[in-house]
Design a protein around this motif. Structure first.
Motif, mmCIF file in Angstrom:
data_model
loop_
_atom_site.group_PDB
_atom_site.id
_atom_site.type_symbol
_atom_site.label_atom_id
_atom_site.label_comp_id
_atom_site.label_asym_id
_atom_site.label_seq_id
_atom_site.Cartn_x
_atom_site.Cartn_y
_atom_site.Cartn_z
ATOM 1 N N TYR A 52 30.844 40.106 21.517
ATOM 2 C CA TYR A 52 31.338 40.167 22.901
ATOM 3 C C TYR A 52 30.588 41.227 23.698
ATOM 4 O O TYR A 52 30.154 40.986 24.829
ATOM 5 N N ALA A 69 37.943 41.600 15.889
ATOM 6 C CA ALA A 69 38.229 41.698 17.328
ATOM 7 C C ALA A 69 38.072 43.145 17.784
ATOM 8 O O ALA A 69 38.400 44.083 17.044
ATOM 9 N N GLN A 84 44.994 45.796 23.381
ATOM 10 C CA GLN A 84 44.390 44.515 23.742
ATOM 11 C C GLN A 84 43.356 44.186 22.675
ATOM 12 O O GLN A 84 42.625 45.074 22.221
ATOM 13 N N ILE A 86 40.072 41.692 21.839
ATOM 14 C CA ILE A 86 39.069 40.799 22.419
ATOM 15 C C ILE A 86 38.217 40.261 21.279
ATOM 16 O O ILE A 86 37.519 41.012 20.596
ATOM 17 N N GLU A 91 37.962 35.711 23.696
ATOM 18 C CA GLU A 91 39.396 35.433 23.821
ATOM 19 C C GLU A 91 40.163 36.755 23.817
ATOM 20 O O GLU A 91 39.954 37.607 22.959
ATOM 21 N N LYS A 92 41.055 36.907 24.816
ATOM 22 C CA LYS A 92 41.812 38.153 24.967
ATOM 23 C C LYS A 92 43.285 37.895 24.674
ATOM 24 O O LYS A 92 43.840 36.890 25.101
ATOM 25 N N ARG A 93 43.900 38.829 23.955
ATOM 26 C CA ARG A 93 45.342 38.758 23.732
ATOM 27 C C ARG A 93 45.870 40.190 23.621
ATOM 28 O O ARG A 93 45.124 41.132 23.359
ATOM 29 N N GLY A 121 39.318 44.481 33.970
ATOM 30 C CA GLY A 121 38.977 44.204 32.588
ATOM 31 C C GLY A 121 38.050 45.228 31.950
ATOM 32 O O GLY A 121 37.362 45.987 32.634
ATOM 33 N N PHE A 140 43.611 46.131 32.839
ATOM 34 C CA PHE A 140 43.838 44.932 32.034
ATOM 35 C C PHE A 140 44.176 43.670 32.823
ATOM 36 O O PHE A 140 43.915 42.580 32.344
ATOM 37 N N ASN A 141 44.777 43.773 33.991
ATOM 38 C CA ASN A 141 44.968 42.594 34.839
ATOM 39 C C ASN A 141 45.272 43.024 36.271
ATOM 40 O O ASN A 141 45.581 44.191 36.525
#
Length: 198
Positions: A52, A69, A84, A86, A91-93, A121, A140-141
């Motif tokens: 990433y 991740a 978080q 990645i 893919e982020k969760r 981000g 983060f958002n």
């Protein structure tokens, strides 16, 4: 129509339900914080060749690795609340049940800095830091920009805050720009908008 006694009983039930929900949320966030601390402690330092990071041309900036991740700590001040993740594919969760509001990840130091940037981000924040040298708080958002801005304004009252908007021009209402603008207004900050040359 409810009698005064029935109305009072109804209001008391609603208030009890609200308190129970709030207590359950606090318990969930406390458990998540404990789990986050354990994962963070066990995670290994990330290297810049993670898929990433390589694709985004970013450095790790203190991120760690857990099961392939990237792991980004979500802190409020010095306290770790959540994580978080990645994946190599981007893919982020987030850690289930972890606190989000007001939590951020710091890149760089505010000591002696002319300004502090706040971005949505991790990759955007790392790019801004690398390009400007300014410290960055990753929110983060878009919905977390204002809580983070307010937390940092309280902590650093004299630092210029620059809200770095994601330009979501293709999305109705452009939420990235709208939320960054609202956050900047709430703390007397500035807004920076990317120019993609279109």
């Amino acid at each position: 129509k409810l009698t005064p006694a029935e109305d009072a009983a109804h209001c008391a039930r609603v208030e009890n339900m609200r308190r129970e929900r709030e207590a359950a949320k606090v318990r969930e966030q406390t458990e998540a914080a404990g789990k986050a601390a354990a994962i963070w402690k066990a995670a290994t330092p990330a290297t810049d060749d993670h898929a990433y990071l390589a694709r985004k041309h970013n450095e790790a900036h203190g991120a760690r690795l857990h099961n392939d991740a990237l792991v980004i700590p979500m802190r409020y001040g010095a306290e770790l609340h959540s994580l978080q993740f990645i994946g190599p594919d981007g893919e982020k969760r987030f850690l289930t049940g972890g606190r989000m509001a007001g939590c951020y990840f710091s890149i760089g130091t505010t000591k002696g800095a002319a300004a502090l940037c706040i971005a949505e981000g991790f990759a955007t924040g790392a790019t801004i830091h690398d390009a400007t040298g300014y410290p960055v708080a990753v929110a983060f958002n878009a919905g977390n920009l204002e809580p983070v801005a307010k937390a940092l304004r309280a902590k650093l009252p004299d630092v210029v805050l620059i809200l770095c908007a994601d330009d979501d021009a293709a999305t109705p209402g452009n939420p990235g720009l709208a939320k960054a603008t609202a956050a900047a207004r709430s703390v007397g900050g500035l807004v920076a908008i990317p120019d993609f040359g279109t």
